[in-house]
Design a protein around this motif. Sequence first.
Motif, short mmCIF file in Angstrom:
data_model
loop_
_atom_site.label_atom_id
_atom_site.label_comp_id
_atom_site.label_asym_id
_atom_site.label_seq_id
_atom_site.Cartn_x
_atom_site.Cartn_y
_atom_site.Cartn_z
N GLY A 50 -5.63 5.82 -10.14
CA GLY A 50 -5.69 4.62 -10.96
C GLY A 50 -4.40 3.81 -10.95
N TRP A 51 -3.24 4.49 -10.88
CA TRP A 51 -1.97 3.77 -10.86
C TRP A 51 -1.83 2.96 -9.59
N GLY A 52 -2.25 3.51 -8.49
CA GLY A 52 -2.21 2.75 -7.23
C GLY A 52 -3.13 1.55 -7.29
N ASP A 53 -4.31 1.74 -7.89
CA ASP A 53 -5.24 0.62 -8.03
C ASP A 53 -4.65 -0.49 -8.90
N VAL A 54 -3.93 -0.10 -9.96
CA VAL A 54 -3.30 -1.09 -10.83
C VAL A 54 -2.26 -1.90 -10.06
N VAL A 55 -1.44 -1.22 -9.27
CA VAL A 55 -0.40 -1.90 -8.50
C VAL A 55 -1.04 -2.87 -7.50
N LEU A 56 -2.05 -2.42 -6.78
CA LEU A 56 -2.71 -3.28 -5.80
C LEU A 56 -3.42 -4.45 -6.47
N PHE A 57 -4.07 -4.19 -7.59
CA PHE A 57 -4.77 -5.25 -8.30
C PHE A 57 -3.79 -6.29 -8.83
N ALA A 58 -2.72 -5.83 -9.47
CA ALA A 58 -1.74 -6.76 -10.04
C ALA A 58 -1.08 -7.60 -8.96
N VAL A 97 0.84 -1.20 0.00
CA VAL A 97 0.00 0.00 0.00
C VAL A 97 0.88 1.25 0.00
N LYS A 98 1.97 1.23 0.76
CA LYS A 98 2.89 2.36 0.79
C LYS A 98 3.52 2.60 -0.59
N LEU A 99 3.86 1.51 -1.27
CA LEU A 99 4.39 1.61 -2.63
C LEU A 99 3.36 2.20 -3.58
N ALA A 100 2.12 1.74 -3.47
CA ALA A 100 1.04 2.26 -4.33
C ALA A 100 0.80 3.75 -4.06
N GLU A 101 0.81 4.14 -2.80
CA GLU A 101 0.62 5.55 -2.45
C GLU A 101 1.76 6.42 -2.97
N ALA A 102 2.98 5.91 -2.93
CA ALA A 102 4.12 6.66 -3.47
C ALA A 102 3.99 6.83 -4.98
N LEU A 103 3.50 5.81 -5.64
CA LEU A 103 3.28 5.90 -7.09
C LEU A 103 2.21 6.94 -7.41
N ILE A 104 1.15 6.95 -6.62
CA ILE A 104 0.08 7.95 -6.80
C ILE A 104 0.64 9.35 -6.61
N ALA A 105 1.43 9.53 -5.55
CA ALA A 105 2.00 10.85 -5.26
C ALA A 105 2.94 11.32 -6.37
N ARG A 107 -7.42 -11.47 -2.30
CA ARG A 107 -8.69 -10.88 -2.74
C ARG A 107 -8.69 -9.41 -2.32
N TRP A 108 -8.76 -8.50 -3.30
CA TRP A 108 -8.72 -7.07 -3.01
C TRP A 108 -9.92 -6.39 -3.63
N SER A 109 -10.53 -5.51 -2.87
CA SER A 109 -11.69 -4.79 -3.35
C SER A 109 -11.34 -3.32 -3.53
N PRO A 110 -11.39 -2.78 -4.77
CA PRO A 110 -11.04 -1.37 -4.97
C PRO A 110 -11.98 -0.43 -4.25
#
Length: 97
Positions: free
Chosen positions: A62-70, A46-54, A78-81
């Motif tokens: 959307g980029w954070g969602d892609v990282v978490l989904f992948a 999640v920290k990685l996804a947030e850094a990508l968003i920032a 199982r992840w729910s956006p």
Amino acid sequence: MAQAVRDGIIKVNPARVTGWQKLYKQAEDELLDPRALALPDWEMLVKLAEALIAASYDNYRGWGDVVLFAASTAGGTRWSPSSGTSTCAGMTSGTRA
């Protein structure tokens, strides 16, 4: 090569490059143990996804969602956006900010 360095033709003698053995050993270890490259837990993902968003233009979520989904589909999580939560054996559940 040493003479080429002295004459100013090249800046560094390629025959005298040092430090490559350590990098080679690290790369070799990572090939033998791919888990060495894995993130330790869900919070770090999640920290990685947030850094990508920032770092993205206009803080595009959307980029954070892609990282978490992948990552969650690759790891069987199982992840729910909509809720930002996950469930996975061996990983702790996290919440998206």
